[in-house]
Design an enzyme around this catalytic site. Sequence first.
Site, PDB file in Angstrom:
ATOM      1  N   CYS A 333       0.837  -1.299   0.059  1.00 25.68           N
ATOM      2  CA  CYS A 333       0.002   0.079   0.149  1.00 25.68           C
ATOM      3  C   CYS A 333       0.940   1.309  -0.127  1.00 25.68           C
ATOM      4  O   CYS A 333       0.527   2.112  -0.739  1.00 25.68           O
ATOM      5  CB  CYS A 333      -0.932   0.021   1.248  1.00 25.68           C
ATOM      6  SG  CYS A 333      -0.790  -1.086   2.578  1.00 25.68           S
ATOM      7  N   ARG A 362       7.084 -11.256   5.134  1.00 22.58           N
ATOM      8  CA  ARG A 362       6.886 -11.122   6.472  1.00 22.58           C
ATOM      9  C   ARG A 362       7.668 -12.202   7.312  1.00 22.58           C
ATOM     10  O   ARG A 362       7.603 -13.446   6.919  1.00 22.58           O
ATOM     11  CB  ARG A 362       5.355 -11.195   6.945  1.00 22.58           C
ATOM     12  CG  ARG A 362       4.678 -10.139   6.064  1.00 22.58           C
ATOM     13  CD  ARG A 362       3.280 -10.194   6.272  1.00 22.58           C
ATOM     14  NE  ARG A 362       2.629  -9.174   5.381  1.00 22.58           N
ATOM     15  CZ  ARG A 362       1.237  -9.039   5.434  1.00 22.58           C
ATOM     16  NH1 ARG A 362       0.436 -10.080   6.064  1.00 22.58           N
ATOM     17  NH2 ARG A 362       0.715  -8.277   4.592  1.00 22.58           N
ATOM     18  N   GLN A 380       0.639 -11.008  -3.019  1.00 24.05           N
ATOM     19  CA  GLN A 380      -0.864 -10.604  -2.964  1.00 24.05           C
ATOM     20  C   GLN A 380      -1.349 -10.306  -4.370  1.00 24.05           C
ATOM     21  O   GLN A 380      -0.739  -9.808  -5.042  1.00 24.05           O
ATOM     22  CB  GLN A 380      -0.720  -9.548  -1.962  1.00 24.05           C
ATOM     23  CG  GLN A 380      -0.514  -9.632  -0.754  1.00 24.05           C
ATOM     24  CD  GLN A 380      -0.542  -8.636  -0.013  1.00 24.05           C
ATOM     25  OE1 GLN A 380       0.146  -7.529  -0.068  1.00 24.05           O
ATOM     26  NE2 GLN A 380      -1.247  -8.895   1.183  1.00 24.05           N
ATOM     27  N   ASP A 382      -2.999  -7.711  -4.779  1.00 18.69           N
ATOM     28  CA  ASP A 382      -3.261  -6.573  -4.108  1.00 18.69           C
ATOM     29  C   ASP A 382      -3.877  -5.562  -5.105  1.00 18.69           C
ATOM     30  O   ASP A 382      -3.222  -5.322  -6.176  1.00 18.69           O
ATOM     31  CB  ASP A 382      -1.942  -6.188  -3.388  1.00 18.69           C
ATOM     32  CG  ASP A 382      -2.352  -5.427  -2.135  1.00 18.69           C
ATOM     33  OD1 ASP A 382      -3.371  -5.290  -1.851  1.00 18.69           O
ATOM     34  OD2 ASP A 382      -1.118  -4.859  -1.616  1.00 18.69           O
ATOM     35  N   HIS A 384      -5.403  -1.112  -4.738  1.00 18.77           N
ATOM     36  CA  HIS A 384      -5.953  -0.009  -4.002  1.00 18.77           C
ATOM     37  C   HIS A 384      -6.869   0.864  -4.888  1.00 18.77           C
ATOM     38  O   HIS A 384      -6.307   1.232  -6.122  1.00 18.77           O
ATOM     39  CB  HIS A 384      -4.843   0.585  -3.235  1.00 18.77           C
ATOM     40  CG  HIS A 384      -3.823  -0.124  -2.494  1.00 18.77           C
ATOM     41  ND1 HIS A 384      -2.847  -0.977  -2.729  1.00 18.77           N
ATOM     42  CD2 HIS A 384      -4.084  -0.317  -1.232  1.00 18.77           C
ATOM     43  CE1 HIS A 384      -2.415  -1.917  -1.745  1.00 18.77           C
ATOM     44  NE2 HIS A 384      -3.431  -1.271  -0.529  1.00 18.77           N
ATOM     45  N   LYS A 464     -14.499  -2.684   7.328  1.00 16.94           N
ATOM     46  CA  LYS A 464     -13.935  -3.547   6.548  1.00 16.94           C
ATOM     47  C   LYS A 464     -15.079  -4.720   5.946  1.00 16.94           C
ATOM     48  O   LYS A 464     -15.843  -5.047   7.230  1.00 16.94           O
ATOM     49  CB  LYS A 464     -12.440  -4.464   6.843  1.00 16.94           C
ATOM     50  CG  LYS A 464     -12.533  -5.064   7.899  1.00 16.94           C
ATOM     51  CD  LYS A 464     -11.240  -5.741   8.226  1.00 16.94           C
ATOM     52  CE  LYS A 464     -11.257  -6.759   9.169  1.00 16.94           C
ATOM     53  NZ  LYS A 464      -9.852  -7.492   9.208  1.00 16.94           N
ATOM     54  N   HIS A 510      -8.263  -0.567   0.491  1.00 20.25           N
ATOM     55  CA  HIS A 510      -7.474  -1.605   0.357  1.00 20.25           C
ATOM     56  C   HIS A 510      -8.426  -3.008  -0.085  1.00 20.25           C
ATOM     57  O   HIS A 510      -9.140  -3.006   0.709  1.00 20.25           O
ATOM     58  CB  HIS A 510      -6.843  -2.069   1.509  1.00 20.25           C
ATOM     59  CG  HIS A 510      -5.819  -0.791   2.269  1.00 20.25           C
ATOM     60  ND1 HIS A 510      -4.533  -0.892   2.215  1.00 20.25           N
ATOM     61  CD2 HIS A 510      -6.523   0.224   2.586  1.00 20.25           C
ATOM     62  CE1 HIS A 510      -4.161   0.525   3.024  1.00 20.25           C
ATOM     63  NE2 HIS A 510      -5.281   0.838   3.052  1.00 20.25           N
TER      64      HIS A 510
END
Length: 643
Positions: A333, A362, A380, A382, A384, A464, A510
């Site tokens: 992000c 991680r 991910q 991912d 945004h 969320k 997100h």
Amino acid sequence: MPVLTLPDGSHRKFDSPVTVAELAADIGPGLARAAIAGRVDGKLVDTTFGINDDAAVAIITAKDEEGVEILRHSTAHLLAHAVKELFPSAQITIGPVIEDGFFYDFSFERPFTPEDLEKIEAQMKKLAKADLAVEREVMDRAKAIAYFRGQGEHYKSEIIEAIPDDEEIGLYGQGGWKDLCRGPHVPTTGKLKAFKLTKLAGAYWRGDSNNEMLQRIYGTAWPDQDSLKAYLTRLEEAEKRDHRRFGKVQDLFHTQPEAPGMVFWHDKGWRLYRTIQDYLRGRLEEQGYQEVHTPQMLDRSLWEKSGHWDKYADNMFTTGSEDRLYAIKPMNCPCHVQIYNQHLHSYRDLPVRMAEFGSCHRNEASGTLHGLMRVRNFTQDDAHIFCTEDQIQSEVAGFVRLLLSVYEDFGFNDVPVTLSTRPENRVGEDSLWDKAEQALMQALRQTGLEHTIEEGEGAFYGPKIDFSMRDSIGRVWQLGTIQLDFSMPARLGATYVAEDSSRRVPVMLHRAILGSLERFIGVLIEHFAGSLPPWLAPVQAVVLNITDRQSAYAAELAESLKKQGFQVGIDLRNEKIGFKIREHSIQRVPYLLVVGHLEEEDADQNVAVRSRDHGDLGVMSIDKFARRLREDCARRGRISLEE
């Protein structure tokens, strides 16, 4: 004279204070027998809890979700009690409830064995049958520390020393044995009727590899024997479906100690990976997403600005160069905000939808790593979305429709949904939270999705929606999410020019559909027990010859199918056809094409087709088979032929 309000709205008056157990008995003998706890003004309490004033009260039984959790917590205590009776020198540490069960960690001079587990479980059953009363007491801090030290329970005394001074020290005892706990617990051990110890594992004290390695005993507990039996059956089925086993059998991937929590993708596994990635890339392009790619590591200062350094520093891998500290990104992000900030945006430009198949790292604890399901390096899906407040609802609704369509393509139609609302510790004005929560609720209503609400479980920066998938043996996997963020865009200087020419901060959504590709592939493999739908299968068909005379013809058929875009293998080994069929069936190949049954096959371009899912399909032309396979792939995971 307390007046107690029951869940159905009825009231019961008493002339004097009353316990939860007495209230249950007043309602009826059946409820009195079933009661294991109570909820008084929203707080879970023991059945011995005394109610002095007017209150809203519910009786908790094993049919309630909280009741099952209490059963499991109490069974963890039963486990610790049994261990102490059988192995008095063992020290007990912590024993929480987990999904479908519980565990307890012990310090002992030798490793526990499977034979020990059998003895411990037998002792637990003996203690449960004794129907021992479970009693709570509050103890002075110094006295509690001295008590556990006197029992040789140094871990327990260490836990008490770390408890804040303003918290009371609660102990629960049964049959002369006591444990530190907040509770509540079942009133007697006789309530614990259906449990099973499942496995042994190692775990560091407080999750720190510098501390002692403890022994963890896992178990499961249920309201009745039928539920326990059903769970153990699911457990056996899950073991048969273990994605790590299929990873080896199908030659998809492996992991090794030199790269803990990181995946070595083999050719077939990488084909599956790319198929999923390319499919999703196409779906995102249809929805107007721009695909980006950002650096793997960034200076610590950016992570401090975004707020991640304070929250995730312990889980981030770091490295230094030229007196600067860099962190390998655990998420994408902040990087996407940097791309957004490279342009001056007008309200007319919004929404901006930015996607990345971002490789993240991680530093997960080594004891938690598990095949593809829990890794240190993952990708991910991912994205945004930068939008105005007025666009939140439509963007969320559009994302929900996309997500459900994607899940259907992968064969998932049972999608539990939860909406998590504002937590106690949060940023932003309540008026903005009101607007955000209403937008999410309206978006869910607009898409017709049933959902549950998790009060106070939202992120600190916004509410969320989480999306899960229920697999073929009933397990629920949380994968997709969309989260509203009012904090990070402002922290990192993101703005747009509003209609009145003022500078405003965009809302940042997100969102992820699959979560991590690694974990999603693990879920897919286990859901289908390795029998991936043809559109996902890294090898969709294998051509097999019976004798060497068909080698050239088999090669010609395989090449013809490859040119049409299919993933096709060929097996010309000098082995019996039955052996070849068995081997490729074990690898779950969707179609096996056998040549050599008929003399006229070569001239007529025919082939004998065996389907993994539907058995022997007989002889057909290669063109007919290609049409069948093409139609099968086009259906993706929604429906197979003959269904």
